[in-house]
Write a protein that holds these residues in place. Structure first.
Motif, PDB file in Angstrom:
ATOM      1  N   VAL A   4       8.779  -4.696   2.765  1.00 38.03           N
ATOM      2  CA  VAL A   4       9.279  -4.603   4.137  1.00 38.03           C
ATOM      3  C   VAL A   4      10.544  -3.744   4.205  1.00 38.03           C
ATOM      4  N   ASP A   5      11.317  -3.725   3.124  1.00 39.96           N
ATOM      5  CA  ASP A   5      12.513  -2.872   3.100  1.00 39.96           C
ATOM      6  C   ASP A   5      12.147  -1.416   3.326  1.00 39.96           C
ATOM      7  N   LEU A   6      11.091  -1.026   2.632  1.00 41.88           N
ATOM      8  CA  LEU A   6      10.625   0.359   2.717  1.00 41.88           C
ATOM      9  C   LEU A   6      10.189   0.690   4.145  1.00 41.88           C
ATOM     10  N   VAL A   7       9.480  -0.235   4.731  1.00 42.61           N
ATOM     11  CA  VAL A   7       8.967  -0.018   6.085  1.00 42.61           C
ATOM     12  C   VAL A   7      10.113   0.074   7.090  1.00 42.61           C
ATOM     13  N   LEU A   8      11.057  -0.868   6.963  1.00 44.03           N
ATOM     14  CA  LEU A   8      12.137  -0.882   7.946  1.00 44.03           C
ATOM     15  C   LEU A   8      13.077   0.295   7.768  1.00 44.03           C
ATOM     16  N   GLU A   9      13.250   0.716   6.534  1.00 44.65           N
ATOM     17  CA  GLU A   9      14.069   1.901   6.329  1.00 44.65           C
ATOM     18  C   GLU A   9      13.361   3.112   6.940  1.00 44.65           C
ATOM     19  N   ALA A  10      12.058   3.157   6.779  1.00 46.59           N
ATOM     20  CA  ALA A  10      11.290   4.282   7.331  1.00 46.59           C
ATOM     21  C   ALA A  10      11.380   4.316   8.858  1.00 46.59           C
ATOM     22  N   VAL A  11      11.296   3.166   9.499  1.00 54.60           N
ATOM     23  CA  VAL A  11      11.338   3.155  10.965  1.00 54.60           C
ATOM     24  C   VAL A  11      12.755   3.087  11.511  1.00 54.60           C
ATOM     25  N   LYS A  47       8.971  16.135   5.382  1.00 52.99           N
ATOM     26  CA  LYS A  47       9.818  15.163   4.681  1.00 52.99           C
ATOM     27  C   LYS A  47       9.650  13.767   5.300  1.00 52.99           C
ATOM     28  N   HIS A  48       9.692  13.716   6.622  1.00 53.85           N
ATOM     29  CA  HIS A  48       9.548  12.414   7.289  1.00 53.85           C
ATOM     30  C   HIS A  48       8.159  11.807   7.052  1.00 53.85           C
ATOM     31  N   LEU A  49       7.148  12.654   7.078  1.00 54.90           N
ATOM     32  CA  LEU A  49       5.789  12.138   6.841  1.00 54.90           C
ATOM     33  C   LEU A  49       5.659  11.545   5.441  1.00 54.90           C
ATOM     34  N   LYS A  50       6.354  12.168   4.508  1.00 53.93           N
ATOM     35  CA  LYS A  50       6.301  11.658   3.136  1.00 53.93           C
ATOM     36  C   LYS A  50       6.902  10.244   3.069  1.00 53.93           C
ATOM     37  N   VAL A  51       8.033  10.086   3.763  1.00 51.64           N
ATOM     38  CA  VAL A  51       8.668   8.756   3.798  1.00 51.64           C
ATOM     39  C   VAL A  51       7.748   7.749   4.485  1.00 51.64           C
ATOM     40  N   LEU A  52       7.163   8.172   5.596  1.00 53.11           N
ATOM     41  CA  LEU A  52       6.274   7.270   6.348  1.00 53.11           C
ATOM     42  C   LEU A  52       5.030   6.912   5.531  1.00 53.11           C
ATOM     43  N   ALA A  53       4.538   7.883   4.782  1.00 53.73           N
ATOM     44  CA  ALA A  53       3.354   7.615   3.954  1.00 53.73           C
ATOM     45  C   ALA A  53       3.685   6.642   2.825  1.00 53.73           C
ATOM     46  N   SER A  54       4.882   6.794   2.239  1.00 51.20           N
ATOM     47  CA  SER A  54       5.255   5.900   1.134  1.00 51.20           C
ATOM     48  C   SER A  54       5.419   4.472   1.633  1.00 51.20           C
ATOM     49  N   ALA A  55       5.740   4.315   2.907  1.00 51.26           N
ATOM     50  CA  ALA A  55       5.865   2.978   3.495  1.00 51.26           C
ATOM     51  C   ALA A  55       4.540   2.501   4.082  1.00 51.26           C
ATOM     52  N   MET A  56       3.499   3.279   3.840  1.00 50.78           N
ATOM     53  CA  MET A  56       2.162   2.953   4.352  1.00 50.78           C
ATOM     54  C   MET A  56       2.147   2.834   5.873  1.00 50.78           C
ATOM     55  N   LEU A  57       2.984   3.639   6.514  1.00 49.05           N
ATOM     56  CA  LEU A  57       2.965   3.685   7.973  1.00 49.05           C
ATOM     57  C   LEU A  57       2.043   4.787   8.469  1.00 49.05           C
ATOM     58  N   VAL A  58       1.842   5.807   7.660  1.00 46.95           N
ATOM     59  CA  VAL A  58       0.849   6.819   7.997  1.00 46.95           C
ATOM     60  C   VAL A  58      -0.104   7.019   6.825  1.00 46.95           C
ATOM     61  N   GLY A  73      -2.342   0.962   9.244  1.00 49.45           N
ATOM     62  CA  GLY A  73      -2.071  -0.418   9.642  1.00 49.45           C
ATOM     63  C   GLY A  73      -1.242  -1.222   8.652  1.00 49.45           C
ATOM     64  N   ALA A  74      -1.258  -0.835   7.373  1.00 46.37           N
ATOM     65  CA  ALA A  74      -0.611  -1.686   6.357  1.00 46.37           C
ATOM     66  C   ALA A  74       0.891  -1.822   6.589  1.00 46.37           C
ATOM     67  N   GLY A  75       1.557  -0.678   6.785  1.00 47.28           N
ATOM     68  CA  GLY A  75       3.004  -0.714   7.011  1.00 47.28           C
ATOM     69  C   GLY A  75       3.346  -1.378   8.323  1.00 47.28           C
ATOM     70  N   LEU A  76       2.533  -1.091   9.332  1.00 41.05           N
ATOM     71  CA  LEU A  76       2.772  -1.687  10.647  1.00 41.05           C
ATOM     72  C   LEU A  76       2.622  -3.206  10.585  1.00 41.05           C
TER      73      LEU A  76
END
Lengths: 110, 178
Positions: A4-11, A47-58, A73-76
């Motif tokens: 969740v840290d990764l996801v929240l940092e990403a968003v 760069k942003h997409l890479k971060v979002l992908a690592s957080a499984m948001l995209v 859906g996983a990151g969300l």
């Protein structure tokens, strides 16, 4: 499960939230479409997409030499679960508060 | 998400007593909690501001073994509050606040700084507004509106979000990983 840290940092970054919103509206987009729609430059978007992908948001789908991005859906789900956990905490606290005030013989509701 | 619009019949009111929903705004910079309590506003206002009351309900939801080590509150305009919890495996966290508006028993405004560990509060506070509206026969509809500072960086945003959102940040890991 994604951390969740990764996801929240990403968003936690406004431009990344903007990209998520764009992907939400458009279902699937290439980097160049996101560049046009967001007003960011290509390296920033990548760069942003890479971060979002690592957080499984995209998630990304390769088709020929194009890469198509869409929401994952996983990151969300992780973010949703995290926020939902606060509902539980607030419920516990406010249940206790309600118990306190509503059992007060001088002031309880009828 | 539930509709925060209040229905006037008591059965709805009563149903709402058992649930609290956090509604996060689209930009992620504010959220709202709506809840009814089974006592009039004056009593609920007191529960939110009186240290003896706070000690009873504020630690609820925290992991077993958690201890509320500081609970101070001076609910006058310009007055301060300070809550501190020590949570097993997570250490100390503190809520430092200044009451910026006190309109007993209708409304309470505060600036709040949340601190993990033992450092002093820094940075922009969250702004919180609690309103207490009499409803039904002696019930109170409470609305808690929390505005987070515009995030300069993700770390700040996360910390500030967590500050407002949780009674015990530490429970988040357990809750989501359970």
């Amino acid at each position: 499960m994604v951390g969740v840290d990764l996801v929240l940092e990403a968003v936690g970054e406004p431009n990344r939230r903007r990209l998520l919103e764009l992907l939400h509206q458009q279902h699937e987009s290439t980097v160049s479409e996101l560049v046009r729609a967001s007003g960011l430059n290509q390296p920033q978007v990548s760069k942003h997409l890479k971060v979002l992908a690592s957080a499984m948001l995209v998630a990304v789908r390769a088709e020929g030499r194009h890469r198509h991005y869409r929401l994952d859906g996983a990151g969300l789900q992780a973010a949703h679960d995290w926020f939902a956990s606060f509902d539980d905490v607030w419920n516990a606290r406010f249940d206790a508060l309600d118990e306190l005030v509503s059992t007060d013989p001088e002031s309880s509701a009828t | 998400m539930t509709d925060p619009t209040l229905q006037s019949d008591l059965s709805t009111l009563d149903a709402r007593r058992g649930s609290t929903r956090i509604e996060l705004s689209d930009d992620g910079l504010s959220y709202q909690c709506v809840r009814t309590f089974g006592a009039p506003p004056e009593r609920v206002f007191r529960a939110f501001t009186d240290p003896a009351d706070l000690r009873i309900w504020f630690p609820s939801g925290a992991p077993a073994g958690s201890e509320m080590t500081v609970c101070e509150s001076d609910p006058v305009e310009g007055g301060r509050y300070h809550y501190q919890m020590v949570i097993p495996e997570h250490g100390q966290m503190a809520w430092h606040g200044t009451y910026t508006g006190v309109d007993r028993p209708d409304r309470l405004d505060a600036d709040e700084w949340f601190v993990m560990g033992e450092s002093d509060p820094t940075g922009p506070p969250t702004n919180q507004t609690l309103t207490f509206e009499p409803v039904g026969s002696g019930f109170t509809l409470m609305t808690m509106q929390v505005n987070l500072p515009d995030p300069e960086d993700p770390e700040t945003f996360m910390e500030q979000s967590a500050a407002g959102l949780t009674s015990s940040l530490s429970t988040m890991d357990e809750l989501v990983s359970a």
